[in-house]
Design a protein around this motif. Structure first.
Motif: not given
Length: 463
Positions: A129-133, A155-159, A168-174, A186-197
């Motif tokens: 799943l993808l979460g956009v927060m 399983t989860l990806l977080l943008k 965001a980094e602190a949550v991933e580390r925790l 996994r945390n992703l510092f994604a671009t809008f285009t990458q979110v679409e992908t």
């Protein structure tokens, strides 16, 4: 979509850029997708109890690191320190709730079969799943997405929002420190285009977004195009109806404190305060008194007095709020107090009346410390005004006559109706809205019913 901003941790108090972060490369995105899909194969095979035990450890670490996490939120988005600690503690409650109740909520549900055969509904995870927060509750919003799905076996990806990368980094580390296996989160510092992908990728089975109406419409369109399950929690313009009161000043104080929580930057804040005309003058006078004489304060100061206010999350947020207030005033609304912009992202808490339908403030969400008050002459007029909005997140009705308040609250076109309280809140209480406030539910038992395969399992009897 608009141009992608930089992931930057910027102090709303001083305007200082505290840290910047590189965007994920396309290779990073592919690696995260591959790891999430690969981890699903093993994570789903763990028992519910095993996954719940991991969630319990996550909750314990939120409690252990409350002060550290709270300070990051203060620095990145200006949240008052005490409220930031409360937010982190709420995360612990959410993970504890799903750790304790998740296995039962996800248990097989027997169906009475008239044929005498065996039939059950099984709740099975669906995959990656993808979460956009958003930035306004940088831990809580993540927790309510992650906790139930972690226990379910997804399983989860977080943008996360571009303005809270350190959160965001602190949550991933925790989560990693709590024993969440590699690839499960996994945390992703994604671009809008990458979110679409990511949404388009066949390995991804669903997306949850909490954010603006515009972002929700974009993500929902992409999810629909690619036949993915979608949950949206968008904006709100919640009515807060006061029909009568034995203590008008106390009622106004409660409304004011509710409106200023998180500096007014909460989706289910009381954006429209609707008061019967016999209470109106005293109610507004008390709000003006509470707002008068306030000065900017340091959100990191644990002893910050009631005579100070914290900044908004960013200068951009302040400018957007000010545009809507200025539009109302230009068209004849009365700004009784406040509304001045200060250094950094500071905006003086305000009281606004005389808002009419032609003003932007009547239809748009005011995401900041502005109390907009309306006067009505009857319960019927209050209900009509309360429902005259494109949003439908929450609403509250107050009266010394509980049944009177409940009768009106039952007719609110919202996802969460409250009687004699600003909001019913807790890890066990579902959260979500209708109309342009989105669809789907998070928290409580309903939080485990969204990203799940409710599989029918049927066994023919030998008899």
């Amino acid at each position: 979509m608009t141009a992608q901003p930089t992931y930057a941790s910027t102090s709303p108090t001083t305007g200082e850029v505290l840290a910047t972060f590189d965007f994920a490369s396309d290779a990073d995105v592919e690696a995260a997708l591959a790891a999430g899909a690969r981890a699903f194969a093993t994570w789903r095979s763990a028992t519910l109890e095993e996954r719940a035990a991991v969630a319990k450890r996550v909750g314990a670490l939120f409690a252990e690191r409350a002060d550290e996490l709270a300070l990051i939120a203060v620095e990145e988005m200006g949240k008052p320190l005490g409220e930031a600690v409360e937010e982190v503690e709420f995360c612990q409650a959410i993970f504890d709730y799903y750790a304790e109740h998740g296995p039962a909520l996800a248990a097989d549900q027997p169906i009475t079969s008239f044929s005498g055969d065996t039939a059950v509904v099984q709740k099975r995870p669906i995959g990656l799943l993808l979460g956009v927060m958003p930035w306004n509750f940088p831990y809580y919003q993540v927790a309510r997405f992650v906790a139930p799905n972690l226990v379910l076996g997804n399983t989860l990806l977080l943008k996360h929002a571009e303005s809270v990368p350190r959160c965001a980094e602190a949550v991933e580390r925790l989560l990693a420190d709590a024993g969440v296996p590699d690839g499960v989160y996994r945390n992703l510092f994604a671009t809008f285009t990458q979110v679409e992908t990511v949404i388009a990728d066949p390995r991804v089975q669903g997306v949850s977004l909490t954010g603006s109406e515009r972002a929700g419409a974009t993500v929902a369109a992409l999810a629909g195009q690619h036949l993915k399950k979608c949950v949206l929690e968008l904006g709100g313009s919640d009515p807060y109806v006061v029909l009568d009161s034995d203590d008008v000043e106390a009622a106004a104080k409660q409304a004011w404190e509710t409106r200023l929580y998180n500096t007014g930057q909460a989706c289910n804040s009381n954006k429209r305060i609707i008061v019967t005309d016999d209470l109106y003058d005293g109610f507004v006078a008390k709000l003006v008194d509470l707002a008068s004489g306030l000065r900017p304060g340091d959100p990191a100061d644990p002893d910050r007095g009631d005579d100070t206010y914290p900044p908004l999350s960013s200068v951009t947020a302040r400018e957007r709020l000010q545009e809507v207030v200025d539009d109302a005033v230009a068209q004849g609304a009365t700004l009784h107090v406040g509304g001045e912009a200060g250094a950094g992202a500071y905006y003086a808490p305000a009281v606004l009346t005389g808002v009419t339908p032609q003003m932007r403030a009547y239809r748009e969400e005011l995401f900041g410390p502005v109390a907009v008050v309306y006067s009505v002459s009857s319960d019927e007029e209050a209900l009509t005004l309360a429902n005259d909005t494109p949003y439908g997140l929450g609403g509250a009705v107050f009266s010394t006559d509980e049944e009177r308040a409940a009768r009106l609250a039952r007719q609110l076109d919202v996802g969460m109706a409250n009687v004699n309280t600003p909001a019913g809140e807790g890890a066990e209480i579902p959260f979500g809205g209708v109309k342009r406030s989105g669809f789907g539910r998070e928290l409580g038992p309903l939080g485990m019913d969204e990203f799940v395969n409710k599989r029918m399992f049927y066994v023919k009897s030998d008899g």
